[in-house]
Design an enzyme around this catalytic site. Structure first.
Site, PDB file in Angstrom:
ATOM      1  N   CYS A 108       0.821  -1.221   0.000  1.00  0.00           N
ATOM      2  CA  CYS A 108       0.000   0.000   0.000  1.00  0.00           C
ATOM      3  C   CYS A 108       0.849   1.263   0.000  1.00  0.00           C
ATOM      4  O   CYS A 108       0.333   2.356  -0.212  1.00  0.00           O
ATOM      5  CB  CYS A 108      -0.954  -0.003   1.180  1.00  0.00           C
ATOM      6  SG  CYS A 108      -2.025  -1.427   1.147  1.00  0.00           S
ATOM      7  N   HIS A 242      -2.742   7.242   3.484  1.00  0.00           N
ATOM      8  CA  HIS A 242      -3.283   6.010   2.899  1.00  0.00           C
ATOM      9  C   HIS A 242      -4.690   5.763   3.458  1.00  0.00           C
ATOM     10  O   HIS A 242      -4.908   5.787   4.666  1.00  0.00           O
ATOM     11  CB  HIS A 242      -2.348   4.843   3.222  1.00  0.00           C
ATOM     12  CG  HIS A 242      -2.903   3.515   2.812  1.00  0.00           C
ATOM     13  ND1 HIS A 242      -3.579   3.334   1.622  1.00  0.00           N
ATOM     14  CD2 HIS A 242      -2.886   2.307   3.438  1.00  0.00           C
ATOM     15  CE1 HIS A 242      -3.957   2.068   1.534  1.00  0.00           C
ATOM     16  NE2 HIS A 242      -3.555   1.432   2.614  1.00  0.00           N
ATOM     17  N   ASN A 272     -10.361   0.483   0.984  1.00  0.00           N
ATOM     18  CA  ASN A 272      -8.903   0.533   0.885  1.00  0.00           C
ATOM     19  C   ASN A 272      -8.488   0.047  -0.513  1.00  0.00           C
ATOM     20  O   ASN A 272      -8.607  -1.136  -0.823  1.00  0.00           O
ATOM     21  CB  ASN A 272      -8.312  -0.368   1.981  1.00  0.00           C
ATOM     22  CG  ASN A 272      -6.798  -0.445   1.952  1.00  0.00           C
ATOM     23  OD1 ASN A 272      -6.157   0.017   1.012  1.00  0.00           O
ATOM     24  ND2 ASN A 272      -6.241  -1.040   2.986  1.00  0.00           N
TER      25      ASN A 272
HETATM   26  N1  ACO Z   1     -18.341  -7.929  10.552  1.00  0.00           N
HETATM   27  C1  ACO Z   1     -18.698  -8.259  11.790  1.00  0.00           C
HETATM   28  N2  ACO Z   1     -17.857  -8.764  12.705  1.00  0.00           N
HETATM   29  C2  ACO Z   1     -16.577  -8.902  12.329  1.00  0.00           C
HETATM   30  C3  ACO Z   1     -16.135  -8.575  11.034  1.00  0.00           C
HETATM   31  C4  ACO Z   1     -17.066  -8.075  10.129  1.00  0.00           C
HETATM   32  N3  ACO Z   1     -16.753  -7.718   8.865  1.00  0.00           N
HETATM   33  N4  ACO Z   1     -14.810  -8.817  10.962  1.00  0.00           N
HETATM   34  C5  ACO Z   1     -14.434  -9.285  12.139  1.00  0.00           C
HETATM   35  N5  ACO Z   1     -15.493  -9.363  12.967  1.00  0.00           N
HETATM   36  C6  ACO Z   1     -15.527  -9.822  14.351  1.00  0.00           C
HETATM   37  C7  ACO Z   1     -14.381 -10.757  14.656  1.00  0.00           C
HETATM   38  O1  ACO Z   1     -14.735 -12.071  14.343  1.00  0.00           O
HETATM   39  C8  ACO Z   1     -14.205 -10.539  16.131  1.00  0.00           C
HETATM   40  O2  ACO Z   1     -15.185 -11.275  16.819  1.00  0.00           O
HETATM   41  P1  ACO Z   1     -14.872 -11.898  18.284  1.00  0.00           P
HETATM   42  O3  ACO Z   1     -14.583 -10.740  19.165  1.00  0.00           O
HETATM   43  O4  ACO Z   1     -16.153 -12.628  18.601  1.00  0.00           O
HETATM   44  O5  ACO Z   1     -13.687 -12.801  18.081  1.00  0.00           O
HETATM   45  C9  ACO Z   1     -14.529  -9.082  16.297  1.00  0.00           C
HETATM   46  O6  ACO Z   1     -15.337  -8.696  15.188  1.00  0.00           O
HETATM   47  C10 ACO Z   1     -13.283  -8.219  16.275  1.00  0.00           C
HETATM   48  O7  ACO Z   1     -13.731  -6.979  16.668  1.00  0.00           O
HETATM   49  P2  ACO Z   1     -12.705  -5.900  17.142  1.00  0.00           P
HETATM   50  O8  ACO Z   1     -11.580  -6.520  17.895  1.00  0.00           O
HETATM   51  O9  ACO Z   1     -13.461  -4.817  17.816  1.00  0.00           O
HETATM   52  O10 ACO Z   1     -12.188  -5.391  15.771  1.00  0.00           O
HETATM   53  P3  ACO Z   1     -11.145  -4.251  15.573  1.00  0.00           P
HETATM   54  O11 ACO Z   1     -11.548  -3.064  16.345  1.00  0.00           O
HETATM   55  O12 ACO Z   1      -9.749  -4.745  15.735  1.00  0.00           O
HETATM   56  O13 ACO Z   1     -11.361  -3.931  14.043  1.00  0.00           O
HETATM   57  C11 ACO Z   1     -10.286  -4.198  11.932  1.00  0.00           C
HETATM   58  C12 ACO Z   1     -11.012  -4.877  13.074  1.00  0.00           C
HETATM   59  C13 ACO Z   1     -11.228  -3.212  11.265  1.00  0.00           C
HETATM   60  C14 ACO Z   1      -9.812  -5.198  10.912  1.00  0.00           C
HETATM   61  C15 ACO Z   1      -9.079  -3.415  12.517  1.00  0.00           C
HETATM   62  O14 ACO Z   1      -8.276  -4.280  13.286  1.00  0.00           O
HETATM   63  C16 ACO Z   1      -8.237  -2.763  11.460  1.00  0.00           C
HETATM   64  O15 ACO Z   1      -8.650  -1.815  10.845  1.00  0.00           O
HETATM   65  N6  ACO Z   1      -7.006  -3.198  11.286  1.00  0.00           N
HETATM   66  C17 ACO Z   1      -6.126  -2.647  10.278  1.00  0.00           C
HETATM   67  C18 ACO Z   1      -6.591  -3.113   8.950  1.00  0.00           C
HETATM   68  C19 ACO Z   1      -5.874  -2.434   7.838  1.00  0.00           C
HETATM   69  O16 ACO Z   1      -5.695  -1.235   7.827  1.00  0.00           O
HETATM   70  N7  ACO Z   1      -5.477  -3.245   6.888  1.00  0.00           N
HETATM   71  C20 ACO Z   1      -4.832  -2.833   5.730  1.00  0.00           C
HETATM   72  C21 ACO Z   1      -3.446  -2.398   6.025  1.00  0.00           C
HETATM   73  S1  ACO Z   1      -2.252  -2.632   4.843  1.00  0.00           S
HETATM   74  C22 ACO Z   1      -2.975  -2.429   3.467  1.00  0.00           C
HETATM   75  O17 ACO Z   1      -3.509  -1.382   3.246  1.00  0.00           O
HETATM   76  C23 ACO Z   1      -3.069  -3.633   2.606  1.00  0.00           C
END
Ligand code: ACO
Length: 323
Positions: A108, A242, A272
Site C-alpha cells: 500500500c 493512505h 482501501n
Molecule cells: N463484521 C462483523 N464482525 C466482524 C467482522 C465483520 N466484517 N470482521 C471481524 N469481525 C468480528 C471478529 O470475528 C471478532 O469477533 P470476536 O470478538 O467474537 O472474536 C470481532 O469482530 C473483532 O472486533 P474488534 O476486535 O473490535 O475489531 P477491531 O476493532 O480490531 O477492528 C479491523 C477490526 C477493522 C480489521 C481493525 O483491526 C483494522 O482496521 N485493522 C487494520 C486493517 C488495515 O488497515 N489493513 C490494511 C493495512 S495494509 C494495506 O492497506 C493492505
C-alpha cells in the site's frame, strides 16, 4: 521533480456494506464504526489494465504532454492476473508510450515508493517526464467467505505525471520483515522436485497487529519527517494519508493535534484501494480545486511487508479541460 498531471479511474460496480451483509455475517454499523467504509467499487466487467489505462490517459491529458514524451513508466501494483508480463508492459503500447517500464510492489506504500524511485531518476538525469500509475485489485486477494478482510478493500487506479521541478522536499521509505501479519500467497506450478503442493492463501491479516503497526509507523514517519525539515504539524496544509481505515487516520490526526479539515478522506466511498488510494484522492481533490498553488502536502502510507513511505511536497495547480 513536480506533479503536472493527475488522473484516476474506478470500477463501475458499487457494493455497499448492506450488500455485503446479504451474504456475509456482518453489518453496515460494524463496518462503518470499525473502518469508516460505507461502500466500495469492485471490478466486474472491466479489467485492471483498462482502469490503469484510463487513469494514465487522464493524467497525461491534464499534464499537457503527449504519450511519447513520457520517458519512464512505473506501475505500482501488488498483484494482478498476469505475473508476467508486468502490468506496465501491458498498458505501455495502448497508452502510446514508448519507453522503459517496470512494476513496483511496495504494497500500500507503493505509490510513495514509486515517487521516491522517480525522484532518484530525475536527480541522476535518467528521465525528464515520468508516468506513475498505481492500479490495484485487492478485492481479488480476499476470500469472499471471510468477513475479516473482504469488507475492507476496493479496486481502483490513480496516476500522476512528473516532470523536472522543485515540488518535492523530502522522502523517507522504510521496510521491515513481518510476513505473518499480512500476506497473500499464490500457488506456482508444481515441478517434479516439489515435495508439497502449496495452495493459494487468500489475504491473511491480523487486523489488530496491523492496526498497531500502522499507527506506530506512520506517527514515527511523520515525526521524523517534520523534525528533519524543521517543520511542525502546523506547516502542513493537507495530509493525504493512505485510505485504509478512518481510525488509523484519526489516531495520526490526534497525535498531531491538527484539524479534521486538513485530513481529506475518500475511504468512505472506495474502501482501501491499496497503493492507488493516495493518487485517487489527490486527483479528486485537485480536480475539485481543493489543492491550491503553493500548498504544502504530506503524503504517508503503510502496507504489507511491513513497509512505509512518506513525502512532503509543494503543490502546483493543474488546469483541467472540461470533461
Ligand atoms: N463484521 C462483523 N464482525 C466482524 C467482522 C465483520 N466484517 N470482521 C471481524 N469481525 C468480528 C471478529 O470475528 C471478532 O469477533 P470476536 O470478538 O467474537 O472474536 C470481532 O469482530 C473483532 O472486533 P474488534 O476486535 O473490535 O475489531 P477491531 O476493532 O480490531 O477492528 C479491523 C477490526 C477493522 C480489521 C481493525 O483491526 C483494522 O482496521 N485493522 C487494520 C486493517 C488495515 O488497515 N489493513 C490494511 C493495512 S495494509 C494495506 O492497506 C493492505
Amino acid at each position: 521533480m513536480k506533479i503536472i498531471g493527475t488522473g484516476s479511474a474506478l470500477p463501475e460496480k458499487e457494493v455497499t456494506n448492506d450488500m455485503l451483509a446479504g451474504f456475509l455475517e456482518t453489518s453496515d454499523s460494524w463496518i462503518t464504526t470499525r473502518t469508516g467504509i460505507q461502500t466500495r467499487r469492485l471490478l466486474s466487467k472491466e479489467t485492471l489494465s483498462e482502469l490503469a489505462i484510463t487513469a494514465a490517459q487522464n493524467a497525461i491529458k491534464s499534464s499537457g504532454l503527449n504519450p511519447e514524451d513520457i520517458d519512464y513508466l512505473i506501475c505500482s501494483n501488488v498483484a494482478n492476473s498476469y505475473v508476467s508480463p508486468s502490468l506496465s508492459s501491458i498498458i505501455l503500447a495502448p497508452l502510446g508510450c514508448c519507453c522503459p517500464c517496470i512494476d513496483l510492489n511496495g504494497a500500500c506504500a507503493g505509490f510513495i515508493y514509486s515517487l521516491d524511485m522517480a525522484d532518484a531518476f530525475f536527480k541522476t538525469g535518467r528521465a525528464k517526464n515520468i508516468l506513475i500509475v498505481a492500479a490495484e485489485e485487492p478485492s481479488r486477494f480476499c476470500n469472499w467467505h471471510e468477513r475479516e478482510t473482504s469488507v475492507l478493500f476496493g479496486d481502483g487506479a490513480g496516476a500522476v505525471v512528473l516532470t523536472e521541478g522543485e515540488g518535492f522536499k523530502d522522502f523517507r521509505v522504510t521496510a521491515d520483515t513481518h510476513t505473518d501479519v499480512l500476506y497473500y500467497k499464490r500457488s506456482l506450478e508444481v515441478t517434479p522436485y516439489d515435495r508439497v503442493e502449496e495452495k493459494t492463501m487468500p489475504l491473511v491479516m491480523q487486523g489488530r497487529e496491523v492496526f498497531k503497526l500502522a499507527v506506530r509507523a506512520c506517527i514515527k514517519d511523520v515525526d521524523v519527517m517534520l523534525e528533519r525539515n524543521n517543520m511542525t504539524g502546523e506547516d502542513i496544509d493537507m495530509y493525504l494519508l493512505h485510505q485504509a481505515n478512518m481510525r488509523i487516520i484519526e489516531s495520526i490526526r490526534e497525535h498531531l493535534g491538527q484539524p479534521k479539515e486538513k485530513f481529506p478522506t475518500n475511504l468512505q466511498k472506495y474502501g482501501n484501494t491499496s497503493s492507488a488510494s493516495i493518487p485517487i484522492l489527490m486527483d479528486e481533490l485537485s480536480r475539485a480545486g481543493e489543492l491550491k498553488d503553493g500548498m504544502t502536502l504530506l503524503l504517508s502510507a503503510f502496507g504489507g511487508g511491513f513497509v512505509t513511505g512518506i513525502t512532503i511536497m509543494k503543490w502546483s495547480e493543474i488546469k483541467y479541460e472540461e470533461e
